[in-house]
Design an enzyme around this catalytic site. Sequence first.
Site, PDB file in Angstrom:
ATOM      1  N   GLU A 173       0.826  -1.226   0.000  1.00  0.00           N
ATOM      2  CA  GLU A 173       0.000   0.000   0.000  1.00  0.00           C
ATOM      3  C   GLU A 173       0.853   1.267   0.000  1.00  0.00           C
ATOM      4  O   GLU A 173       0.672   2.150   0.853  1.00  0.00           O
ATOM      5  CB  GLU A 173      -0.957  -0.006   1.189  1.00  0.00           C
ATOM      6  CG  GLU A 173      -1.968  -1.125   1.094  1.00  0.00           C
ATOM      7  CD  GLU A 173      -3.089  -1.052   2.130  1.00  0.00           C
ATOM      8  OE1 GLU A 173      -3.014  -0.232   3.065  1.00  0.00           O
ATOM      9  OE2 GLU A 173      -4.062  -1.827   1.989  1.00  0.00           O
ATOM     10  N   GLU A 294      -5.499  -8.467  -0.173  1.00  0.00           N
ATOM     11  CA  GLU A 294      -6.204  -8.162   1.084  1.00  0.00           C
ATOM     12  C   GLU A 294      -7.676  -7.981   0.742  1.00  0.00           C
ATOM     13  O   GLU A 294      -8.015  -7.087  -0.050  1.00  0.00           O
ATOM     14  CB  GLU A 294      -5.665  -6.891   1.747  1.00  0.00           C
ATOM     15  CG  GLU A 294      -4.283  -7.054   2.335  1.00  0.00           C
ATOM     16  CD  GLU A 294      -3.834  -5.830   3.151  1.00  0.00           C
ATOM     17  OE1 GLU A 294      -4.692  -5.147   3.743  1.00  0.00           O
ATOM     18  OE2 GLU A 294      -2.617  -5.588   3.172  1.00  0.00           O
TER      19      GLU A 294
HETATM   20  O1  AHR Z   1      -5.164  -5.687   7.184  1.00  0.00           O
HETATM   21  C1  AHR Z   1      -5.008  -4.536   7.950  1.00  0.00           C
HETATM   22  C2  AHR Z   1      -4.282  -3.429   7.215  1.00  0.00           C
HETATM   23  O2  AHR Z   1      -5.099  -2.977   6.178  1.00  0.00           O
HETATM   24  C3  AHR Z   1      -3.000  -3.813   6.521  1.00  0.00           C
HETATM   25  O3  AHR Z   1      -1.889  -3.761   7.360  1.00  0.00           O
HETATM   26  C4  AHR Z   1      -2.888  -2.782   5.457  1.00  0.00           C
HETATM   27  O4  AHR Z   1      -2.166  -3.242   4.346  1.00  0.00           O
HETATM   28  C5  AHR Z   1      -4.317  -2.416   5.140  1.00  0.00           C
HETATM   29  O5  AHR Z   1      -4.508  -1.052   5.110  1.00  0.00           O
END
Ligand code: AHR
Length: 507
Positions: A173, A294
Amino acid sequence: MFEASLTVDRDFALAPLDRRLFGVFVEHLGRCVYSGLYEPGHPTADEQGFRGDVAELTKELGATLVRYPGGNFMSGYNWEDGVGPKDQRPRRLDLAWFSTETNQVGTHEFMHWCRKVGIEPMFGVNLGTRGPDEARHYLEYCNHPGGTALSDLRRAHGAEEPLGIKFWCLGNEMDGPWQICQKTPDEYGRIAKETAKLMRWVDPSIELAACGSSAYDMPSYGAWEDRVLEHCFEQVDYLSLHSYFVKPPADTSTESFFAQIETNARYIEDTVAIADAVATRKRSSKRLMLSFDEWNVWYRARHGEHLKQAGWPEAPRLLEEVYTAEDALLIGGMLTMMMNHADRLKVACMAQLCNVIAPIMTEPGGPAWRQTIFHPFAQAARWAHGDVLRPVVKSPGCANAKHGELPWLCASVVDDASTGQTAVFLLNRHLTEEMDLGITLRGLGAGRELVQAEQLHSADLHAANTIDAPDRVAPQPLAGIAIDGEQLRVKLKPASWNVIVTKAVRA
Ligand code: AHR
């Protein structure tokens, strides 16, 4: 009651389903690792301190791949802190989650856990505070056979053979202002390109994922992907997507909650379009694949003390979202949608695995249990093998401001020609009406027998599984399936997730 139909044909296969779609994510965050996966002294802990009950549930979940060690944590991590004698490892401030990292779990311990549960690792390198030099050193430490300082250091630490970590994320990110050392797309694109180049020189067999935007609704979405890929398109294999499904207080209806299935489908398709536009501009026939590394529901435990606690605590309770039956239905619908993009979506990681926005919960010294969202994931991971067939859905639906008509039925079909087994995944997202569904499985053999049929349904959409009632929401047998040649007929309860597995009857 309303009628709907689903038709597939063996000749109309979309793509082989990559089993890495059933990945998960383990971050050094809150209690995901410490008192989640790892709790020395727990009655089920192994000789290295990893909980046996969590390992067993992870196997039952059927996760195929695990992303590690972050997340945001990755952008401040020194891999050297997590190798070597445990009593000499430094305690560090983790600026991603304002916690103290003890480094008692690092590369070797995590690889021990991966082998224990039989899961493929997907590691990340720190492109926040660090860069190409550390990334190539970390890879050399992990994957080079021996005869160099770093590979011999690994051997001295007890791993004679290379760790063989094949899949690597180039940072996390990097577009987000919350990220440790956020970058512009040009800064990130350049560093991703050079890091990829060096890492491939160390080990040409690896696969690499570059960071796409941290969310579809980031203002820079699209421009970020385009610019980053302008730099590193040739050097990477995958582009990442991240998505957390929310229920904004202004629109709490279940219908719009479920419409996130379509929103995320569009996110995938738009990202494919951008990647292909870059390919066109570069006169390249290469097709970049996507890594949805994610994804989950996350909105309740997303603010204030859920994100940060004072005093730099060790393994605090952060992001411990309690999931409902409604969440599990959305997860089921998302899984059908992801399967239906199997031609370009090759990797996905539910975020995360344990305690932190997770399908598995634990109590220190106590039990581990399955959240509601565990079930659709485990069913899909168990039964989805083979080729995804293109589903033709005919279903009434409801009007949605963003997406037009949304059919009540979400479906995917995966057929395994090697076993003759076909899995059908079905979400009836009508909240009050039963669906009378006709399914046609063309070209899969005229005679079929039932292998498994299950339904996840709760009269209370807000029902959750807790330490005291761990199985309140769980799949039940789905009865009443009529099979006639290649036709199946079944009634699906309102607001239900269903899995029907049949097998060709061999003559
Ligand atoms: O999964 C929680 C957080 O969400 C992670 O660390 C990040 O990559 C995202 O913003």
